[in-house]
Motif scaffolding. Sequence first.
Motif, PDB file in Angstrom:
ATOM      1  N   ASP A   6      46.454  39.088 -18.843  1.00 17.22           N
ATOM      2  CA  ASP A   6      47.079  37.782 -18.995  1.00 17.22           C
ATOM      3  C   ASP A   6      48.177  37.615 -17.957  1.00 17.22           C
ATOM      4  O   ASP A   6      49.077  38.456 -17.845  1.00 17.22           O
ATOM      5  CB  ASP A   6      47.667  37.618 -20.404  1.00 17.22           C
ATOM      6  CG  ASP A   6      46.584  37.435 -21.441  1.00 17.22           C
ATOM      7  OD1 ASP A   6      46.121  36.296 -21.607  1.00 17.22           O
ATOM      8  OD2 ASP A   6      46.180  38.444 -22.062  1.00 17.22           O
ATOM      9  N   ILE A   7      48.103  36.519 -17.197  1.00 16.11           N
ATOM     10  CA  ILE A   7      49.118  36.176 -16.207  1.00 16.11           C
ATOM     11  C   ILE A   7      49.883  34.977 -16.741  1.00 16.11           C
ATOM     12  O   ILE A   7      49.315  33.892 -16.902  1.00 16.11           O
ATOM     13  CB  ILE A   7      48.481  35.838 -14.844  1.00 16.11           C
ATOM     14  CG1 ILE A   7      47.617  36.996 -14.348  1.00 16.11           C
ATOM     15  CG2 ILE A   7      49.559  35.484 -13.824  1.00 16.11           C
ATOM     16  CD1 ILE A   7      46.746  36.647 -13.145  1.00 16.11           C
ATOM     17  N   ALA A 134      50.166  25.286 -21.622  1.00 15.43           N
ATOM     18  CA  ALA A 134      50.372  26.279 -22.680  1.00 15.43           C
ATOM     19  C   ALA A 134      51.627  27.075 -22.342  1.00 15.43           C
ATOM     20  O   ALA A 134      51.965  27.261 -21.168  1.00 15.43           O
ATOM     21  CB  ALA A 134      49.170  27.201 -22.800  1.00 15.43           C
ATOM     22  N   ARG A 135      52.294  27.548 -23.362  1.00 13.12           N
ATOM     23  CA  ARG A 135      53.539  28.293 -23.168  1.00 13.12           C
ATOM     24  C   ARG A 135      53.563  29.499 -24.098  1.00 13.12           C
ATOM     25  O   ARG A 135      53.274  29.379 -25.296  1.00 13.12           O
ATOM     26  CB  ARG A 135      54.746  27.398 -23.470  1.00 13.12           C
ATOM     27  CG  ARG A 135      56.102  28.049 -23.231  1.00 13.12           C
ATOM     28  CD  ARG A 135      57.228  27.070 -23.518  1.00 13.12           C
ATOM     29  NE  ARG A 135      57.238  26.655 -24.917  1.00 13.12           N
ATOM     30  CZ  ARG A 135      57.849  27.343 -25.897  1.00 13.12           C
ATOM     31  NH1 ARG A 135      58.493  28.476 -25.615  1.00 13.12           N
ATOM     32  NH2 ARG A 135      57.829  26.887 -27.139  1.00 13.12           N
ATOM     33  N   VAL A 136      53.863  30.667 -23.515  1.00 14.92           N
ATOM     34  CA  VAL A 136      54.007  31.881 -24.326  1.00 14.92           C
ATOM     35  C   VAL A 136      55.405  31.870 -24.934  1.00 14.92           C
ATOM     36  O   VAL A 136      56.402  31.998 -24.224  1.00 14.92           O
ATOM     37  CB  VAL A 136      53.782  33.151 -23.489  1.00 14.92           C
ATOM     38  CG1 VAL A 136      53.995  34.397 -24.347  1.00 14.92           C
ATOM     39  CG2 VAL A 136      52.372  33.161 -22.892  1.00 14.92           C
ATOM     40  N   SER A 137      55.460  31.684 -26.248  1.00 14.63           N
ATOM     41  CA  SER A 137      56.767  31.619 -26.916  1.00 14.63           C
ATOM     42  C   SER A 137      57.293  32.995 -27.283  1.00 14.63           C
ATOM     43  O   SER A 137      58.505  33.188 -27.426  1.00 14.63           O
ATOM     44  CB  SER A 137      56.670  30.756 -28.178  1.00 14.63           C
ATOM     45  OG  SER A 137      55.704  31.281 -29.070  1.00 14.63           O
ATOM     46  N   GLN A 138      56.392  33.950 -27.401  1.00 16.35           N
ATOM     47  CA  GLN A 138      56.834  35.306 -27.754  1.00 16.35           C
ATOM     48  C   GLN A 138      55.798  36.320 -27.291  1.00 16.35           C
ATOM     49  O   GLN A 138      54.592  36.066 -27.338  1.00 16.35           O
ATOM     50  CB  GLN A 138      57.037  35.443 -29.268  1.00 16.35           C
ATOM     51  CG  GLN A 138      57.717  36.747 -29.670  1.00 16.35           C
ATOM     52  CD  GLN A 138      58.121  36.748 -31.135  1.00 16.35           C
ATOM     53  OE1 GLN A 138      57.607  35.971 -31.922  1.00 16.35           O
ATOM     54  NE2 GLN A 138      59.049  37.609 -31.504  1.00 16.35           N
ATOM     55  N   ASP A 149      52.201  35.042 -28.650  1.00 18.44           N
ATOM     56  CA  ASP A 149      52.179  33.778 -29.384  1.00 18.44           C
ATOM     57  C   ASP A 149      52.202  32.661 -28.347  1.00 18.44           C
ATOM     58  O   ASP A 149      53.152  32.543 -27.565  1.00 18.44           O
ATOM     59  CB  ASP A 149      53.386  33.656 -30.312  1.00 18.44           C
ATOM     60  CG  ASP A 149      53.358  34.679 -31.433  1.00 18.44           C
ATOM     61  OD1 ASP A 149      52.264  35.183 -31.750  1.00 18.44           O
ATOM     62  OD2 ASP A 149      54.440  34.988 -31.975  1.00 18.44           O
ATOM     63  N   VAL A 150      51.169  31.842 -28.330  1.00 24.20           N
ATOM     64  CA  VAL A 150      51.002  30.814 -27.309  1.00 24.20           C
ATOM     65  C   VAL A 150      50.991  29.445 -27.959  1.00 24.20           C
ATOM     66  O   VAL A 150      50.239  29.207 -28.913  1.00 24.20           O
ATOM     67  CB  VAL A 150      49.696  31.026 -26.510  1.00 24.20           C
ATOM     68  CG1 VAL A 150      49.572  29.980 -25.401  1.00 24.20           C
ATOM     69  CG2 VAL A 150      49.648  32.426 -25.924  1.00 24.20           C
ATOM     70  N   GLN A 151      51.831  28.552 -27.439  1.00 24.08           N
ATOM     71  CA  GLN A 151      51.885  27.179 -27.941  1.00 24.08           C
ATOM     72  C   GLN A 151      51.056  26.289 -27.025  1.00 24.08           C
ATOM     73  O   GLN A 151      51.255  26.268 -25.813  1.00 24.08           O
ATOM     74  CB  GLN A 151      53.340  26.683 -27.976  1.00 24.08           C
ATOM     75  CG  GLN A 151      54.294  27.601 -28.731  1.00 24.08           C
ATOM     76  CD  GLN A 151      53.872  27.814 -30.172  1.00 24.08           C
ATOM     77  OE1 GLN A 151      53.465  26.867 -30.855  1.00 24.08           O
ATOM     78  NE2 GLN A 151      53.968  29.053 -30.642  1.00 24.08           N
ATOM     79  N   THR A 152      50.112  25.548 -27.625  1.00 19.22           N
ATOM     80  CA  THR A 152      49.252  24.637 -26.873  1.00 19.22           C
ATOM     81  C   THR A 152      49.248  23.270 -27.559  1.00 19.22           C
ATOM     82  O   THR A 152      49.655  23.161 -28.732  1.00 19.22           O
ATOM     83  CB  THR A 152      47.806  25.165 -26.797  1.00 19.22           C
ATOM     84  OG1 THR A 152      47.153  24.951 -28.044  1.00 19.22           O
ATOM     85  CG2 THR A 152      47.770  26.646 -26.453  1.00 19.22           C
ATOM     86  N   PRO A 153      48.774  22.219 -26.876  1.00 19.46           N
ATOM     87  CA  PRO A 153      48.695  20.903 -27.525  1.00 19.46           C
ATOM     88  C   PRO A 153      47.810  20.896 -28.758  1.00 19.46           C
ATOM     89  O   PRO A 153      47.974  20.049 -29.644  1.00 19.46           O
ATOM     90  CB  PRO A 153      48.120  20.009 -26.423  1.00 19.46           C
ATOM     91  CG  PRO A 153      48.501  20.680 -25.152  1.00 19.46           C
ATOM     92  CD  PRO A 153      48.450  22.141 -25.445  1.00 19.46           C
ATOM     93  N   ASP A 154      46.874  21.852 -28.841  1.00 18.05           N
ATOM     94  CA  ASP A 154      45.979  21.935 -29.995  1.00 18.05           C
ATOM     95  C   ASP A 154      46.506  22.830 -31.098  1.00 18.05           C
ATOM     96  O   ASP A 154      45.821  23.062 -32.095  1.00 18.05           O
ATOM     97  CB  ASP A 154      44.599  22.447 -29.545  1.00 18.05           C
ATOM     98  CG  ASP A 154      43.925  21.512 -28.563  1.00 18.05           C
ATOM     99  OD1 ASP A 154      44.109  20.282 -28.700  1.00 18.05           O
ATOM    100  OD2 ASP A 154      43.237  22.002 -27.661  1.00 18.05           O
ATOM    101  N   GLY A 155      47.734  23.325 -30.909  1.00 17.19           N
ATOM    102  CA  GLY A 155      48.324  24.186 -31.925  1.00 17.19           C
ATOM    103  C   GLY A 155      48.551  25.594 -31.406  1.00 17.19           C
ATOM    104  O   GLY A 155      48.135  25.942 -30.291  1.00 17.19           O
ATOM    105  N   ALA A 160      45.700  38.760 -27.788  1.00 17.54           N
ATOM    106  CA  ALA A 160      45.944  40.185 -27.565  1.00 17.54           C
ATOM    107  C   ALA A 160      45.734  40.471 -26.084  1.00 17.54           C
ATOM    108  O   ALA A 160      44.723  40.079 -25.501  1.00 17.54           O
ATOM    109  CB  ALA A 160      45.001  41.030 -28.398  1.00 17.54           C
ATOM    110  N   SER A 161      46.697  41.139 -25.479  1.00 16.30           N
ATOM    111  CA  SER A 161      46.655  41.398 -24.045  1.00 16.30           C
ATOM    112  C   SER A 161      46.753  42.896 -23.786  1.00 16.30           C
ATOM    113  O   SER A 161      47.591  43.583 -24.365  1.00 16.30           O
ATOM    114  CB  SER A 161      47.821  40.668 -23.357  1.00 16.30           C
ATOM    115  OG  SER A 161      47.796  40.895 -21.971  1.00 16.30           O
ATOM    116  N   ASP A 162      45.887  43.382 -22.886  1.00 19.20           N
ATOM    117  CA  ASP A 162      45.949  44.793 -22.487  1.00 19.20           C
ATOM    118  C   ASP A 162      46.863  44.992 -21.283  1.00 19.20           C
ATOM    119  O   ASP A 162      47.371  46.081 -21.061  1.00 19.20           O
ATOM    120  CB  ASP A 162      44.540  45.306 -22.153  1.00 19.20           C
ATOM    121  CG  ASP A 162      43.595  45.184 -23.333  1.00 19.20           C
ATOM    122  OD1 ASP A 162      43.960  45.629 -24.434  1.00 19.20           O
ATOM    123  OD2 ASP A 162      42.495  44.621 -23.161  1.00 19.20           O
TER     124      ASP A 162
END
Length: 397
Positions: A6-7, A134-138, A149-155, A160-162
């Motif tokens: 994930d970038i 999209a925004r990674v909130s945590q 935890d990713v916030q998107t317009p769809d919720g 999970a990221s390696d």
Amino acid sequence: MTVRLDIVGGGMVGASLALALQGGARQNDWSIRLVEAQPPVEGGWQPSYDNRSTALSHGSRRLFERLGVWTELARRAEPIRQIHVSDRGHPGSARINAADEGVPALGYIVENAWLGEVLLGALDRQAIEWLAPARVSQARPRPGGYALDVQTPDGPQQLASDLLVIADGGRSGLLDQLGIRRKVNPYQQVAVIANITSADGHAGVAYERFTDSGPLALLPLSGQRSALVWSLPVDVAEAVAALPDADFLQRLQAAFGFRMGALTKVGERASYPLNLIEAEEQVRPHLVVLGNAAHSLHPIAGQGFNLSLRDAMALADRLQQAGREQRDPGSLAVLQGYLDGQFADQAATVAFSHYLTRLFSNRNPALVSGRNAGLLALDLLPPLKSLFARQGMGLRG
């Protein structure tokens, strides 16, 4: 087993890394996601007098050639044929010419909007999954990686990221959240940036002018425009940026002189504080910090993005090697190997930018005399000039 990369940050550095990795995605069974707060706009680039721009070194041109995007990028990249360095009110000056260094150009100035469009247009959407806006909130450490935890317009989404690459800029909230401290060295300056038109045009010359108030650069842009980066003391920068156009041009003319004739037009102005910011950690197991989140430099020598691009390409090479050797790309050994390989480049580039800034922002009479002697020596000694030029061009060896 699929490895999830994930970038976070789909700007110029994040997109360059994704582009460098996409060729090995299927070969290595990687699932690559690019998480970006701004939605991508493809095919929407329009030339604008007020576009921000970036200096690309000759070394960055080589890297973009490797990525297969230089031909397209070069359509709107203005070459720097000569760099003229001077100190206002003093005789010392130096000129560095592309022809003397055996290169077609010392560097290039390209508008950020065009650079972004070219990079995004080259991404293979079968290999790179876009999450935008999209925004990674945590980001929380978990065994073998991170939970996002990713916030998107769809919720909200949970991912999970390696391997997590943080490339979301110098104000990255994720670094604070993860306890990654940053060293901040303030320059007590603010950069005022704008696009300028002059009566005589730029003729492919990039001007670095050192003044009592700080460094001033005018860099060649397409359409005979020049990109201004004017470093001013904190207590005067806001007032200067807010001046009416005619007054702003008059003040700039007094600081810069008439090397390009009369300055006739100025575009929209923006400003930002200047600091040297370095993350105290760039790698952890399953984590890499990249771009301005890792190191944010003074723009005096145009080194910031070029260093970050070299970092991104070195990281991609290290991860590709790990894939071929069937090693975990998120292991600390792999990531530390990348950082060790980049240490000398990062240290030299940060020092070059930092001490150049300190030297040419200092009013001490002894230092003023010394730096002018240095500029004269630089102009008269070809080996010294070539060494200086190669550092600026991002070339090693």
